[in-house]
Design a protein around this motif. Structure first.
Motif, short mmCIF file in Angstrom:
data_model
loop_
_atom_site.label_atom_id
_atom_site.label_comp_id
_atom_site.label_asym_id
_atom_site.label_seq_id
_atom_site.Cartn_x
_atom_site.Cartn_y
_atom_site.Cartn_z
N VAL A 196 41.33 55.80 37.91
CA VAL A 196 41.25 54.36 37.75
C VAL A 196 40.19 53.89 38.73
CG1 VAL A 196 42.48 52.18 37.99
CG2 VAL A 196 43.69 54.19 37.18
N LYS A 197 39.28 53.03 38.24
CA LYS A 197 38.20 52.52 39.08
C LYS A 197 38.02 51.04 38.82
CE LYS A 197 33.27 53.06 39.81
NZ LYS A 197 32.40 52.30 38.95
N LYS A 198 37.72 50.28 39.86
CA LYS A 198 37.41 48.87 39.67
C LYS A 198 36.02 48.59 40.22
CE LYS A 198 39.07 46.69 43.84
NZ LYS A 198 37.74 46.26 44.21
N ASP A 199 35.39 47.56 39.68
CA ASP A 199 34.02 47.27 40.06
C ASP A 199 33.86 46.02 40.90
OD1 ASP A 199 32.92 49.51 38.77
OD2 ASP A 199 33.06 48.50 36.86
N SER A 200 34.90 45.20 41.03
CA SER A 200 34.78 43.97 41.82
C SER A 200 34.77 44.30 43.30
CB SER A 200 35.96 43.04 41.52
OG SER A 200 35.93 41.94 42.42
N PRO A 201 33.71 43.91 44.02
CA PRO A 201 33.66 44.19 45.46
C PRO A 201 34.50 43.21 46.28
CG PRO A 201 31.67 43.05 44.79
CD PRO A 201 32.48 43.30 43.54
N GLY A 240 52.76 41.58 34.55
CA GLY A 240 52.66 42.08 33.18
C GLY A 240 51.39 41.68 32.44
N THR A 241 50.55 40.84 33.05
CA THR A 241 49.31 40.42 32.41
C THR A 241 48.36 41.61 32.31
OG1 THR A 241 49.53 38.22 33.40
CG2 THR A 241 47.34 38.83 32.56
N VAL A 242 47.96 41.95 31.09
CA VAL A 242 47.07 43.08 30.87
C VAL A 242 45.65 42.72 31.32
CG1 VAL A 242 46.06 44.64 29.15
CG2 VAL A 242 48.47 43.95 28.97
N GLN A 243 45.11 43.53 32.22
CA GLN A 243 43.76 43.32 32.74
C GLN A 243 42.74 44.18 32.02
OE1 GLN A 243 42.83 41.10 35.54
NE2 GLN A 243 44.65 40.39 34.47
N TYR A 244 43.20 45.31 31.47
CA TYR A 244 42.29 46.25 30.83
C TYR A 244 43.09 47.13 29.88
CZ TYR A 244 39.23 50.32 30.34
OH TYR A 244 38.47 51.33 29.83
N SER A 245 42.51 47.41 28.73
CA SER A 245 43.12 48.38 27.83
C SER A 245 42.00 49.14 27.13
CB SER A 245 44.05 47.71 26.81
OG SER A 245 43.31 46.87 25.96
N SER A 246 42.26 50.38 26.82
CA SER A 246 41.25 51.19 26.13
C SER A 246 41.94 52.32 25.38
CB SER A 246 40.23 51.76 27.11
OG SER A 246 40.84 52.75 27.93
N PHE A 247 41.16 53.06 24.64
CA PHE A 247 41.67 54.25 23.96
C PHE A 247 40.70 55.39 24.14
CE2 PHE A 247 39.15 52.01 20.77
CZ PHE A 247 38.36 53.02 20.24
N LYS A 292 37.69 41.74 45.37
CA LYS A 292 39.13 41.67 45.14
C LYS A 292 39.77 43.04 45.18
CE LYS A 292 38.98 37.69 42.00
NZ LYS A 292 39.31 37.24 40.65
N SER A 293 40.97 43.07 45.68
CA SER A 293 41.76 44.29 45.59
C SER A 293 42.51 44.23 44.25
CB SER A 293 42.76 44.39 46.75
OG SER A 293 43.64 43.28 46.72
N PHE A 294 43.16 45.33 43.89
CA PHE A 294 43.94 45.35 42.66
C PHE A 294 45.27 46.03 42.95
CE2 PHE A 294 45.71 47.40 38.98
CZ PHE A 294 45.74 46.37 38.06
N SER A 295 46.33 45.45 42.44
CA SER A 295 47.64 46.06 42.53
C SER A 295 48.34 45.82 41.20
CB SER A 295 48.45 45.43 43.68
OG SER A 295 49.69 46.08 43.79
N GLY A 296 48.80 46.89 40.58
CA GLY A 296 49.44 46.74 39.28
C GLY A 296 49.96 48.07 38.76
N MET A 297 50.08 48.16 37.44
CA MET A 297 50.63 49.35 36.79
C MET A 297 49.63 49.93 35.80
SD MET A 297 53.68 49.92 37.96
CE MET A 297 54.36 51.06 36.78
N LEU A 298 49.55 51.24 35.79
CA LEU A 298 48.79 51.98 34.79
C LEU A 298 49.80 52.59 33.83
CD1 LEU A 298 46.20 53.32 33.67
CD2 LEU A 298 46.69 55.22 35.22
N LYS A 299 49.66 52.27 32.55
CA LYS A 299 50.56 52.78 31.53
C LYS A 299 49.77 53.64 30.56
CE LYS A 299 53.44 51.08 27.74
NZ LYS A 299 53.85 49.85 27.05
#
Length: 170
Positions: A1-6, A87-94, A8-15
């Motif tokens: 998991v990678k984020k690009d915003s310099p 529970g707000t989805v920030q990113y989804s992919s396949f 903000k931090s991120f805390s959440g769930m990867l499903k």
């Protein structure tokens, strides 16, 4: 998991969920808390099924992850969802776990249809209900109208999904 915003931090769930395209079963593989610090390119390396480490190459292979689930890479699409604590989805992919050519034999023919709803009160969007009678890969929506779809070129399990058409300049 990678984020690009310099900033903000991120805390959440990867499903992680596997969609078996042969029988339309959605199988939960892993749900993991993820926390990334402030800074561009902050990343965390995780194994799909949990345990092990990609850094020392001890993650299970996809064949090993999928076998207990009754599926194989040529039948599977990995659905990834990253969400905030609320529970707000920030990113989804396949991701396909095999080449499209290798998946053709496992993929039953699906019929996909779309029903256009009524425009919103302000005329800026129109709901489009997309229906599929089986798993459908690479569902793409087009129109001659000037605008875009809220979601396009996606993997769809059997069922319905509502996509918004958003008019340009509205």
């Amino acid at each position: 998991v990678k984020k690009d915003s310099p900033l903000k931090s991120f805390s959440g769930m990867l499903k992680l969920t596997v969609l078996n395209v042969s029988n339309n079963a959605a199988i939960a593989v892993n749900s993991t808390a993820v926390s990334l610090d402030v800074g561009a390119g902050a990343a965390a390396w995780l194994c799909a099924a949990g345990g092990g480490s990609p850094l020392d190459e001890t993650c299970d292979s996809w064949s090993d992850v999928l076998a207990p689930l009754g599926t194989a890479p040529n039948q599977a699409v990995l659905l990834t969802e990253l969400s905030l604590a609320d529970g707000t989805v920030q990113y989804s992919s396949f991701e396909l776990l095999a080449t499209p050519a290798a998946m053709l034999g496992a993929l039953p023919k699906a019929t996909v249809s779309a029903t256009v709803g009524s425009p919103s009160g302000d005329g800026t969007s129109v709901p489009v209900t997309v229906s599929a009678d089986g798993a459908a890969l690479f569902v793409g929506l087009t129109t001659a109208a000037h605008g875009r779809f809220s979601r396009n070129f996606f993997i769809m399990p059997q069922g319905q999904v509502v996509v918004e058409f958003i008019a340009f300049g509205a």
